[in-house]
Design an enzyme around this catalytic site. Structure first.
Site, PDB file in Angstrom:
ATOM      1  N   LYS A 230       0.838  -1.209   0.000  1.00  0.00           N
ATOM      2  CA  LYS A 230       0.000   0.000   0.000  1.00  0.00           C
ATOM      3  C   LYS A 230       0.870   1.256   0.000  1.00  0.00           C
ATOM      4  O   LYS A 230       0.613   2.206  -0.752  1.00  0.00           O
ATOM      5  CB  LYS A 230      -0.930  -0.010   1.211  1.00  0.00           C
ATOM      6  CG  LYS A 230      -2.022  -1.064   1.130  1.00  0.00           C
ATOM      7  CD  LYS A 230      -2.855  -1.087   2.394  1.00  0.00           C
ATOM      8  CE  LYS A 230      -3.953  -2.136   2.308  1.00  0.00           C
ATOM      9  NZ  LYS A 230      -4.797  -2.156   3.518  1.00  0.00           N
TER      10      LYS A 230
ATOM     11  N   CYS B  40      -0.501   0.957   6.278  1.00  0.00           N
ATOM     12  CA  CYS B  40      -0.895   0.082   7.391  1.00  0.00           C
ATOM     13  C   CYS B  40      -1.855  -0.980   6.882  1.00  0.00           C
ATOM     14  O   CYS B  40      -2.573  -0.771   5.897  1.00  0.00           O
ATOM     15  CB  CYS B  40      -1.615   0.863   8.490  1.00  0.00           C
ATOM     16  SG  CYS B  40      -0.603   2.057   9.360  1.00  0.00           S
ATOM     17  N   ASP B  41      -1.881  -2.102   7.594  1.00  0.00           N
ATOM     18  CA  ASP B  41      -2.889  -3.124   7.327  1.00  0.00           C
ATOM     19  C   ASP B  41      -3.091  -3.931   8.596  1.00  0.00           C
ATOM     20  O   ASP B  41      -2.131  -4.198   9.325  1.00  0.00           O
ATOM     21  CB  ASP B  41      -2.475  -4.047   6.186  1.00  0.00           C
ATOM     22  CG  ASP B  41      -3.643  -4.897   5.722  1.00  0.00           C
ATOM     23  OD1 ASP B  41      -4.484  -4.366   4.966  1.00  0.00           O
ATOM     24  OD2 ASP B  41      -3.756  -6.058   6.152  1.00  0.00           O
ATOM     25  N   SER B  42      -4.351  -4.300   8.863  1.00  0.00           N
ATOM     26  CA  SER B  42      -4.676  -5.037  10.086  1.00  0.00           C
ATOM     27  C   SER B  42      -5.458  -6.305   9.779  1.00  0.00           C
ATOM     28  O   SER B  42      -6.287  -6.321   8.862  1.00  0.00           O
ATOM     29  CB  SER B  42      -5.528  -4.173  11.027  1.00  0.00           C
ATOM     30  OG  SER B  42      -4.857  -2.998  11.403  1.00  0.00           O
TER      31      SER B  42
END
Length: 197
Positions: free
Chosen positions: A54, A70-72
């Protein structure tokens, strides 16, 4: 040292709110990266890879920028859960999650184009979910909040009622670990206060 523009490569309103609360007003540029092309079984590696992809998608647009991706995901018993595809999936997920616990992983990537440096880290927070009736689960899913969030809950919304406790970083569960961000910014040679508006 010149302070670069802070770019958030995410459309997440929760991440933007966290940054604003900490005094950072980011330029928001959603990456629109197709997450379905990445398949990794380890949750920590998955969120780091997705966050990097990203950030890289957006970084080329801001040669003087500090770009954050960010990624969760939520992992329960080794299985990874992202956003539920629909209400039925969200209900089934909550029937499984209630009375259980999971680990919320968030990948954090900072690409500093001014120094040609990239830092990649992740944060893990354990989340304990309350026991819930089927009625409460259906009522929560009806709010649509679980359909917008990794793990099918938002700690900063209605979902806070159904979280018994957390172990670890609170803001990580919302989508971005502010303590980890401070450390990453320091690794690049800046003070987090350099980015205050």
């Amino acid at each position: 040292m010149t302070i670069p523009q802070f770019i958030l490569a995410s459309a997440s309103p929760a991440r933007r709110r966290l940054l604003k609360t900490a005094g950072i007003e980011p330029i928001v540029k959603a990456s629109d990266f197709d997450e379905s092309q990445i398949s990794i079984a380890d949750p920590a590696e998955l969120v780091k890879t997705l966050a990097r992809c990203k950030a890289e998608t957006v970084a080329s647009l801001f040669p003087q920028g500090l770009v954050m991706g960010c990624d969760s995901v939520l992992a329960i018993d080794g299985k990874i859960y992202g956003k539920p595809e629909n209400a039925e999936v969200a209900i089934a997920r909550w029937q499984f999650m209630q009375g259980n616990f999971g680990d919320l992983y968030t990948g954090h990537v900072l690409i500093d184009n001014t120094q040609n440096q990239t830092i990649i880290k992740y944060q893990r927070t354990r989340v304990y979910f309350a026991k819930m009736s089927d009625h409460a689960i259906q009522a929560y899913v009806k709010t649509d909040e679980p359909l917008k969030c990794a793990g099918a809950f938002a700690l900063e919304g209605f979902g806070s009622l159904f979280v018994e406790k957390i172990e670890g970083c609170y803001s990580n569960v919302i989508g971005l670990s502010l303590p980890l961000l401070r450390q990453m910014i320091a690794e690049l040679g800046y003070e987090v206060t350099d980015f205050w508006q």
